[in-house]
Design an enzyme around this catalytic site. Structure first.
Site, PDB file in Angstrom:
ATOM      1  N   HIS A 106      39.188  32.156  63.573  1.00  0.00           N
ATOM      2  CA  HIS A 106      38.857  30.763  63.266  1.00  0.00           C
ATOM      3  C   HIS A 106      37.796  30.238  64.222  1.00  0.00           C
ATOM      4  CE1 HIS A 106      39.360  26.884  61.458  1.00  0.00           C
ATOM      5  NE2 HIS A 106      39.827  26.306  62.543  1.00  0.00           N
ATOM      6  N   ASP A 123      37.805  20.299  63.855  1.00  0.00           N
ATOM      7  CA  ASP A 123      38.521  21.475  63.358  1.00  0.00           C
ATOM      8  C   ASP A 123      38.750  21.309  61.862  1.00  0.00           C
ATOM      9  OD1 ASP A 123      40.078  23.676  62.908  1.00  0.00           O
ATOM     10  OD2 ASP A 123      41.591  23.210  64.421  1.00  0.00           O
ATOM     11  N   CYS A 186      35.288  28.425  57.926  1.00  0.00           N
ATOM     12  CA  CYS A 186      35.302  27.555  59.109  1.00  0.00           C
ATOM     13  C   CYS A 186      33.964  27.548  59.836  1.00  0.00           C
ATOM     14  CB  CYS A 186      36.420  27.964  60.062  1.00  0.00           C
ATOM     15  SG  CYS A 186      36.469  29.745  60.426  1.00  0.00           S
TER      16      CYS A 186
END
Length: 254
Positions: A106, A123, A186
């Site tokens: 991530h 995030d 991401c």
């Protein structure tokens, strides 16, 4: 084509066929692609003023995991001129295997804003990266001031960091972040948010001396947090990989 064949050398970044294959997706982005895009943003929006720092992913990772604080100051903080930057953008990665690069599952973005003296964490999977973002924050929060030089008994010179003016130590805050709809994009959100921040700040910096009407059309009004919320959304999952591939191809032709 051989996976190791060089496709583009841009600034200090080398992209190979294997990197482009990752970018074509659907895959988790690697360090090289984000490093390239950060270098491109820095060159496009920051070349003259040099008041935004986009820290390469490998350097951000080193900050989070290096135990030798003095070497960080000497080798990175001073050469990168932290104290002169209005905005500093770090990538956050959850790789726990310090012996192996290109790992982790991530990406997120940690942004230091000197005007507010805080770190904002973006995030695209909320809560997924808080531990790793706080780890990086704790490692770098003391480096946002100015450096002073001191001498040890043997005459060796070392650099120490002063506090951030009269303000308290920068604080950490989770930022409202557009959310990804899959498990691998991401890195695209990190790059897209970084692009909006750099573009907004460039417009704010240049004002009427720059292409202000273009800036207005691209959402320079308000603050950069509002711009991120307004401009970054899940639509990038269908468009941004192709846009970056086209950018690479255009740069190859130059």
């Amino acid at each position: 084509m051989d996976d190791k064949e060089i496709v583009l050398s841009y600034k200090d970044v080398v992209l190979r066929v294997s990197d482009l294959n990752i970018l074509k997706g659907p895959c988790y982005l690697n360090d090289q692609i984000i490093d390239f895009y950060f270098a491109y943003l820095s060159s496009s929006y920051n070349a003259d003023a040099n008041d935004i720092l986009l820290v390469p992913p490998s350097t951000s990772y080193w900050f989070a995991n290096c135990q030798d604080q003095q070497s960080l100051v000497n080798d990175f903080v001073e050469p990168l001129k932290f104290s002169s930057k209005k905005l500093i953008l770090f990538t956050v990665n959850d790789n726990e295997d310090f012996s192996a690069a290109e790992r982790g599952t991530h990406w997120s973005l940690l942004v230091y804003d000197r005007s507010q003296n805080y770190f904002l964490h973006f995030d695209s999977l909320p809560g997924m990266h808080r531990y790793h973002a706080l780890k990086l924050y704790k490692a770098v929060k003391g480096f946002m001031g100015t450096a002073s030089e001191s001498s040890s008994k043997d005459g060796a010179k070392t650099l120490k960091m002063k506090a951030v003016g009269s303000a308290a130590v920068p604080f950490f805050k989770e930022a409202k972040t557009p959310q990804q709809t899959n498990g691998f994009d991401c890195g695209l959100y990190v790059m897209a948010i970084a692009e909006v921040i750099c573009r907004w700040h460039s417009c704010e910096r240049n004002g009427s001396d720059g292409d202000w009407h273009s800036c207005e059309r691209n959402g320079s009004d308000g603050d950069w947090l509002s711009a991120v919320e307004r401009e970054v959304n899940a639509y990038l999952e269908t468009t941004m990989r192709g846009e970056v591939l086209k950018l690479i191809e255009d740069l190859r032709k130059q």
